[in-house]
Structure formats: C-alpha cells, structure tokens
Design a protein around this motif. Sequence first.
Motif, mmCIF file in Angstrom:
data_model
loop_
_atom_site.group_PDB
_atom_site.id
_atom_site.type_symbol
_atom_site.label_atom_id
_atom_site.label_comp_id
_atom_site.label_asym_id
_atom_site.label_seq_id
_atom_site.Cartn_x
_atom_site.Cartn_y
_atom_site.Cartn_z
ATOM 1 N N ASP A 1 5.414 -4.349 8.826
ATOM 2 C CA ASP A 1 4.567 -5.542 9.019
ATOM 3 C C ASP A 1 3.613 -5.917 9.890
ATOM 4 N N VAL A 2 3.495 -5.366 10.594
ATOM 5 C CA VAL A 2 2.437 -5.346 11.797
ATOM 6 C C VAL A 2 1.073 -5.625 11.312
ATOM 7 N N GLU A 3 0.727 -4.583 10.485
ATOM 8 C CA GLU A 3 -0.640 -4.556 10.031
ATOM 9 C C GLU A 3 -0.841 -5.808 9.184
ATOM 10 N N ARG A 4 -0.112 -6.086 8.181
ATOM 11 C CA ARG A 4 -0.248 -7.294 7.336
ATOM 12 C C ARG A 4 -0.194 -8.570 8.104
ATOM 13 N N THR B 1 -0.963 -8.808 10.964
ATOM 14 C CA THR B 1 -2.469 -8.970 12.085
ATOM 15 C C THR B 1 -3.498 -9.365 11.105
ATOM 16 N N ASP B 2 -3.466 -9.129 9.885
ATOM 17 C CA ASP B 2 -4.506 -9.603 8.805
ATOM 18 C C ASP B 2 -4.356 -11.091 8.622
ATOM 19 N N ALA C 1 1.777 -6.930 17.299
ATOM 20 C CA ALA C 1 2.778 -5.788 17.532
ATOM 21 C C ALA C 1 3.844 -6.396 18.574
ATOM 22 N N GLU D 1 7.632 -1.737 11.574
ATOM 23 C CA GLU D 1 7.017 -0.563 10.970
ATOM 24 C C GLU D 1 6.400 -0.989 9.910
ATOM 25 N N ARG E 1 -4.193 -6.312 16.831
ATOM 26 C CA ARG E 1 -3.057 -5.602 16.354
ATOM 27 C C ARG E 1 -2.091 -5.388 17.462
ATOM 28 N N ASP E 2 -2.397 -5.059 18.789
ATOM 29 C CA ASP E 2 -1.572 -4.645 19.722
ATOM 30 C C ASP E 2 -0.624 -5.923 20.097
#
Length: 352
Positions: free
Chosen positions: A188-191, A193-194, A215, A186, A211-212
């Motif tokens: 950390d996936v976005e960061r 991915t970056d 995740a 919830e 991103r997928d």
Amino acid sequence: MQDPRMTAFDATATASPDTRFAVTHGGWRLSEEFDHRHAWLRVAHGDQQVCWQLEAHSGGWLARLREGHAAPAMTTRDAGLETALRQWLQALFARDTGYRYLRVDDALRALCPTVFGEPVVKRAEFYQQPPLWYRGDNLGRHEQVWTTSDSGVRHPRRRPLPTGTVYERYCADIDQVFSFRRASPEQDVERLTDWMNQPRVARFWEKAVPRDEIAAYLDRVLGMAHLQPVVGCFDGQPVGYFEFYWAAEDPVGAYYEADPYDRGVHMLIGDANYLGRRLGRAWTLSLSHFVFLDDPRTRRLIGEPRADNQALLKYVERTPGWTKIKEFDFPHKRAALIVCDRDDFFDRVVFP
C-alpha cells in the motif's frame, strides 16, 4: 474465502411464476417466490423440498409451514444452510424496508436453530450477528487487561487487527462487495503516496510528502497500539484508506467524555472513480458496521473532520446513526465532533 455475493440457481423447476431471490450453498437451494396472491420461502436439498408461506404481519413478516409440508429437524450444524438463510434474511430486510422483523414457526427454528434461535428475528439484531460480514478475531473476546498510556490515560490493552480481510459485505444496490483489509507496507505505500498527494486529499490530510515519508508514516501507524489502519476495497480493488482508532487514548479523548471502547475513524477515498453518493453510502455504512461488529462493547464511533469540510458534514447528516455534536479547536485545526451511536445506527440502518 466465501464470496458473499448471492449465487443464483436454476429455479425453473419450481411452481412459482416469479422468483425474488435465489441462492445455493453447500447443496442447499433457497428461493423466495411469489404469485399474485402469495409469497413463500422454498428450501431444497437433493430431491427434497419444503415451503414456508410468508405473510405480512403488522410491520414484519410471518413464516408459516405450508399445509401438507413437513420440515426435518437438523441434529448437526450445516454451514451451507446457515449461510443461505442469512443471505436470504439480508435480502428480505433490504427489499422491504418498512418490515423490521420476521416471526418464524417451530418448524423453521428446528431446521436451523443457529440462525433462528428465537421465534422473532429483529432486523436490528440480525445486523449485529457477525457470520455474514465479520472476518476479524475480536468480537469482544479479547481479554480486558487495563494499562496506562504514555499520556496517563488508563484504558484496556489493545491488539492489532489480524492480517488480511477483516470485513466484507455484498452491496446489492451496486452489485459489488465492499471489504476492509489491514493496511500493508508491501502492498500500500505506493498507492497511499499517490492518494496523499492528490490536492483534494492533501487539503484535509496535510501529508503531501514523498514516498519515503509515507512509508515511515505507515510503519509508525502500524506500530501504534491504539491505531488500526485498513484499506477499503470494492470487489478487491483498493479505493480508500481508513484509520480506526481507540478514542480514549487518542488526542481527541481530551475534548469529550470518552468511553474506554469508543472508536474513531479518519478516512479518505483515493480513487476518484469511487466518489459519489451511491458508492459513498456503501463504505460509510460499512465502516460503522465493522466497528460495531468488531467489539460489542463499542457504543459510539466518532470522527473529528475539519469543521470546514462541508461536503462530508452534509453527508453525515443523512447517514444512519451519525450526528454532529459540536465544534472545537484542535492544535492544528478547527474540528467538528461527529458521533455515531450504536443503538441508533442499528435501529435506523437498512443495508441495500
């Protein structure tokens, strides 16, 4: 959660012309003071105070109750006093790196036997006491139940890290708190991915994917018993991703004689603002410290970076406890086996 920083108090009422260290916890006020001839530790609670003379003593310090002072003996544990004394010890050992121990008198031992259980506090042993830094739930207390991995390796059953912060350490040289917390899909996936898609990270991690896929990767890692993914933070700001793993059941275990409690680590610093030697020293010392606190049965921490990662390998050579053992061929890379020995680490490390 207790902020591990030092909290200054007003020391102007003391008789000292200068104060090296001051902290308050739970109504207790501690200060280390000095003049042109002497240094002393002042411990105060309410309107009562007592002082110990601090004397340099053959590679260490000697704390002796000052003449005319009397110290009470504590009959119950006092968390505020314990924390204040441990923070003072951390500052004492950091400031005077040539001093490796503190010898205390019976009066100081009686004041706080939980901190001064022995007459001599050795720096290497103090750093292995968990209360100031460790927030996990292991400490070697997890029951040793043996099982066998899918690849046929027999090893102790592993447990995941608890949710939230598992380690934090105040780094006085940079005036920041470095911490590890368990990675969370919830949060950390976005960061992640970056970070994984940054060219300097992708070169070594080879996970420059959407991103997928990140995740799915994080979910998979969190579900693997021998992997423990965490996020490293400075003052609560996420800056890097670390995967601690149990080496015996990891592929690297086939390339050296792995002990059942050896740990390994993969790491990346995703926020480029936190690169550099001073900040790098904070997180490299912290990752070794966390692993060795988490389970006293762990005698070695290993890494297997790419053999051409010269920047990391040069830094490892300057880090207490770490050494390069050999190079070997993984199926996907030419790797360097680097090892941090527990005893060597605690013998050499000084936390600034």
